[in-house]
Design a protein around this motif. Sequence first.
Motif, PDB file in Angstrom:
ATOM      1  N   LEU A 165       0.850  -1.195   0.000  1.00 29.34           N
ATOM      2  CA  LEU A 165       0.000   0.000   0.000  1.00 29.34           C
ATOM      3  C   LEU A 165       0.883   1.241   0.000  1.00 29.34           C
ATOM      4  O   LEU A 165       2.062   1.178   0.341  1.00 29.34           O
ATOM      5  N   SER A 166       0.303   2.358  -0.411  1.00 35.20           N
ATOM      6  CA  SER A 166       1.101   3.578  -0.527  1.00 35.20           C
ATOM      7  C   SER A 166       1.491   4.105   0.846  1.00 35.20           C
ATOM      8  O   SER A 166       0.864   3.769   1.868  1.00 35.20           O
ATOM      9  N   LEU A 167       2.479   4.965   0.854  1.00 36.14           N
ATOM     10  CA  LEU A 167       2.871   5.640   2.099  1.00 36.14           C
ATOM     11  C   LEU A 167       1.672   6.403   2.677  1.00 36.14           C
ATOM     12  O   LEU A 167       1.474   6.436   3.891  1.00 36.14           O
ATOM     13  N   GLU A 168       0.858   6.972   1.777  1.00 37.36           N
ATOM     14  CA  GLU A 168      -0.336   7.705   2.224  1.00 37.36           C
ATOM     15  C   GLU A 168      -1.269   6.788   3.028  1.00 37.36           C
ATOM     16  O   GLU A 168      -1.762   7.151   4.093  1.00 37.36           O
ATOM     17  N   ARG A 169      -1.511   5.584   2.518  1.00 32.26           N
ATOM     18  CA  ARG A 169      -2.394   4.646   3.217  1.00 32.26           C
ATOM     19  C   ARG A 169      -1.735   4.122   4.498  1.00 32.26           C
ATOM     20  O   ARG A 169      -2.410   3.932   5.510  1.00 32.26           O
ATOM     21  N   LEU A 170      -0.424   3.877   4.443  1.00 29.28           N
ATOM     22  CA  LEU A 170       0.273   3.417   5.645  1.00 29.28           C
ATOM     23  C   LEU A 170       0.166   4.478   6.736  1.00 29.28           C
ATOM     24  O   LEU A 170      -0.108   4.164   7.906  1.00 29.28           O
ATOM     25  N   SER A 171       0.306   5.731   6.351  1.00 29.94           N
ATOM     26  CA  SER A 171       0.183   6.806   7.325  1.00 29.94           C
ATOM     27  C   SER A 171      -1.246   6.868   7.880  1.00 29.94           C
ATOM     28  O   SER A 171      -1.451   7.196   9.051  1.00 29.94           O
ATOM     29  N   GLY A 172      -2.215   6.547   7.023  1.00 28.06           N
ATOM     30  CA  GLY A 172      -3.606   6.486   7.499  1.00 28.06           C
ATOM     31  C   GLY A 172      -3.775   5.412   8.563  1.00 28.06           C
ATOM     32  O   GLY A 172      -4.525   5.589   9.538  1.00 28.06           O
ATOM     33  N   LYS A 173      -3.055   4.299   8.412  1.00 25.30           N
ATOM     34  CA  LYS A 173      -3.124   3.235   9.425  1.00 25.30           C
ATOM     35  C   LYS A 173      -2.458   3.693  10.723  1.00 25.30           C
ATOM     36  O   LYS A 173      -2.953   3.404  11.815  1.00 25.30           O
ATOM     37  N   VAL A 174      -1.350   4.413  10.585  1.00 26.80           N
ATOM     38  CA  VAL A 174      -0.679   4.944  11.788  1.00 26.80           C
ATOM     39  C   VAL A 174      -1.625   5.908  12.518  1.00 26.80           C
ATOM     40  O   VAL A 174      -1.717   5.884  13.750  1.00 26.80           O
ATOM     41  N   ALA A 175      -2.340   6.727  11.742  1.00 25.85           N
ATOM     42  CA  ALA A 175      -3.305   7.653  12.363  1.00 25.85           C
ATOM     43  C   ALA A 175      -4.389   6.868  13.099  1.00 25.85           C
ATOM     44  O   ALA A 175      -4.818   7.259  14.193  1.00 25.85           O
ATOM     45  N   ALA A 176      -4.819   5.743  12.510  1.00 22.35           N
ATOM     46  CA  ALA A 176      -5.843   4.903  13.159  1.00 22.35           C
ATOM     47  C   ALA A 176      -5.303   4.306  14.454  1.00 22.35           C
ATOM     48  O   ALA A 176      -6.030   4.221  15.457  1.00 22.35           O
ATOM     49  N   TRP A 177      -4.019   3.908  14.468  1.00 22.40           N
ATOM     50  CA  TRP A 177      -3.412   3.403  15.710  1.00 22.40           C
ATOM     51  C   TRP A 177      -3.490   4.477  16.781  1.00 22.40           C
ATOM     52  O   TRP A 177      -3.832   4.203  17.932  1.00 22.40           O
ATOM     53  N   ARG A 195       8.285   6.011  18.306  1.00 23.05           N
ATOM     54  CA  ARG A 195       8.095   6.738  19.572  1.00 23.05           C
ATOM     55  C   ARG A 195       7.746   8.201  19.309  1.00 23.05           C
ATOM     56  O   ARG A 195       6.864   8.764  19.968  1.00 23.05           O
ATOM     57  N   ALA A 196       8.437   8.801  18.357  1.00 23.31           N
ATOM     58  CA  ALA A 196       8.162  10.214  18.040  1.00 23.31           C
ATOM     59  C   ALA A 196       6.735  10.384  17.546  1.00 23.31           C
ATOM     60  O   ALA A 196       6.028  11.327  17.928  1.00 23.31           O
ATOM     61  N   THR A 197       6.291   9.451  16.729  1.00 24.54           N
ATOM     62  CA  THR A 197       4.937   9.539  16.181  1.00 24.54           C
ATOM     63  C   THR A 197       3.892   9.318  17.266  1.00 24.54           C
ATOM     64  O   THR A 197       2.891  10.033  17.348  1.00 24.54           O
ATOM     65  N   MET A 198       4.141   8.326  18.123  1.00 28.51           N
ATOM     66  CA  MET A 198       3.146   7.995  19.158  1.00 28.51           C
ATOM     67  C   MET A 198       3.087   9.064  20.254  1.00 28.51           C
ATOM     68  O   MET A 198       2.107   9.140  20.986  1.00 28.51           O
ATOM     69  N   SER A 199       4.138   9.856  20.375  1.00 29.62           N
ATOM     70  CA  SER A 199       4.120  10.887  21.424  1.00 29.62           C
ATOM     71  C   SER A 199       3.677  12.248  20.886  1.00 29.62           C
ATOM     72  O   SER A 199       3.691  13.231  21.609  1.00 29.62           O
ATOM     73  N   SER A 200       3.274  12.305  19.612  1.00 29.00           N
ATOM     74  CA  SER A 200       2.762  13.574  19.068  1.00 29.00           C
ATOM     75  C   SER A 200       1.317  13.373  18.616  1.00 29.00           C
ATOM     76  O   SER A 200       0.734  12.306  18.818  1.00 29.00           O
ATOM     77  N   GLY A 201       0.737  14.398  17.985  1.00 25.92           N
ATOM     78  CA  GLY A 201      -0.677  14.350  17.626  1.00 25.92           C
ATOM     79  C   GLY A 201      -0.969  13.348  16.522  1.00 25.92           C
ATOM     80  O   GLY A 201      -0.056  12.745  15.952  1.00 25.92           O
ATOM     81  N   VAL A 202      -2.266  13.173  16.226  1.00 27.80           N
ATOM     82  CA  VAL A 202      -2.652  12.279  15.130  1.00 27.80           C
ATOM     83  C   VAL A 202      -2.064  12.838  13.836  1.00 27.80           C
ATOM     84  O   VAL A 202      -2.285  13.997  13.505  1.00 27.80           O
ATOM     85  N   PRO A 203      -1.285  12.023  13.101  1.00 27.89           N
ATOM     86  CA  PRO A 203      -0.634  12.559  11.893  1.00 27.89           C
ATOM     87  C   PRO A 203      -1.628  12.940  10.808  1.00 27.89           C
ATOM     88  O   PRO A 203      -2.659  12.310  10.645  1.00 27.89           O
ATOM     89  N   ARG A 204      -1.283  13.989  10.092  1.00 25.64           N
ATOM     90  CA  ARG A 204      -2.096  14.422   8.949  1.00 25.64           C
ATOM     91  C   ARG A 204      -1.347  14.098   7.665  1.00 25.64           C
ATOM     92  O   ARG A 204      -0.119  14.169   7.617  1.00 25.64           O
ATOM     93  N   THR A 205      -2.117  13.754   6.648  1.00 26.58           N
ATOM     94  CA  THR A 205      -1.523  13.418   5.360  1.00 26.58           C
ATOM     95  C   THR A 205      -2.034  14.392   4.319  1.00 26.58           C
ATOM     96  O   THR A 205      -3.223  14.670   4.254  1.00 26.58           O
ATOM     97  N   GLY A 206      -1.132  14.933   3.523  1.00 23.17           N
ATOM     98  CA  GLY A 206      -1.502  15.856   2.454  1.00 23.17           C
ATOM     99  C   GLY A 206      -0.884  15.424   1.151  1.00 23.17           C
ATOM    100  O   GLY A 206      -0.274  14.356   1.067  1.00 23.17           O
TER     101      GLY A 206
END
Length: 467
Positions: A329-341, A386-397
């Motif tokens: 899957l694309s990086l965009e979709r992978l980032s969407g999964k990280v946001a869901a986590w 760790r950096a991702t989990m300790s910051s806000g829900v990631p946004r994808t553009g």
Amino acid sequence: MLILLITSTGCSSVVSREQVGARYVFLFIGDGMGLAQVELGRALLAPGDSLAFTSFPVTGLVSTSAPDRYITDSAAAGTALATGLPTAIGTVSMAANHRDTLRTIVEMAEAGGRRTGVVSSVGIDNATPACFYAHEPLRGSYYAIALQMASSGVDYFGGGRPEGNFPHKRAGAAVDRGDIDSLMHRSGYSVVKDSASLAAVQSGRLCIASAPSSLKGALPFEMDRPATEADLALFTREGIRLLENPQGFFMMVEGGKIDWACHANDAAAAGIDVGAFDRAIREAVQFYRRHPDETLIVVTADHECGGLSLGNREGGYQSRISLLHAQKLSLERLSGKVAAWKRSGGVSFQAALDSVRAFTGLRAGAADSVFALSVAQQRELRDAFRATMSSGVPRTGQYGTDDSFSPAVVGILNRRAGVGWSSNVHTAVPVPVFALGRNAHMFAGFYPNTAFGKKLMQASGLPGSLR
Ligand SMILES: [Zn+2]
């Protein structure tokens, strides 16, 4: 053979038959598609398969710089391709003074009695398609650009949705003249949003057709697209059906998501979208086979994006492009999964690594495998996690994501495959041209993008171009 033409000024002139323009003209723009992106697209095809457009008999090269910036953007570059004239960064088919409008090849084709089409895999009011039908000082004025569709005279708009019609974009517009779909409908357009409805639109009718939208009104990346959803080839095929008529047509088709994948440094998504772009071009080639003496197909790009290199310092001569097939899957979709986590309260690092293995093949251990994560790479992923989990829900553009985990995953796979990226934005690397059909020979050589625009007008035999 020589023939006599009467020009618009009333003067007669003798021109060679080669100068008589193509009646049916296709311009395909791979946004961000430099020569490396073309080769990446070829390398990711099934064994024995090839890109149709790389077999075109004429090739050329185009330099892409804008007058006010060495590295261009899609607005200045799109204006050059659409009008043959230079303008400033961010400007949509207006002069750099932001007062004078520049006449586009679509407007010339309309004046010549031809039908016209504008198709894109990104929002239909994004800079590249906008440069063919709108005149606007700032490319970010999406609603103001979308408003211009209704009075543009373009017969067929296909692909992504107008981003300007999204409520947050309308809310920020200087004037609000209502819903774009309603405006298009009142202006005589069939507004269709699924393949069956598009297939039912009669040839010659005005039509705006869009697919279920992904991010920002764009079609999904080809690697994420469900088989049941329309692709760029379908919008191109239907455009040919709607536009075909004895007076001829001009159609611009943009593979816009190649650029978005390159901004995100996502090689798999970029290469697979080059393949989708080629399938759209194949629709035009089929039309060309029915009208070989009257059809011109030109494929180019507005600029390179990402500074893509096929080969890198890590791998040296050991490139393994086929590893990119492991990315599901694309990086965009992978980032969407990280946001869901993140939204679900977080997951463990081990669970994240299990997902990485499922989506890319990369894994800890198994040291003899090309997919093995080194100790340093595991540390890189853990730090990014760790950096991702300790910051806000990631946004994808459209230019990637602001989580650090998914780019780290895709970056490791890219480096392992022997792919290099030197930038997250465009570069000034010249782009290729591929031409087939009537007057294709005019596109040989190395010239600026403004000259490309002029060549396209001349090759199309549009009013005023035989001078
Ligand atoms: Zn771009």
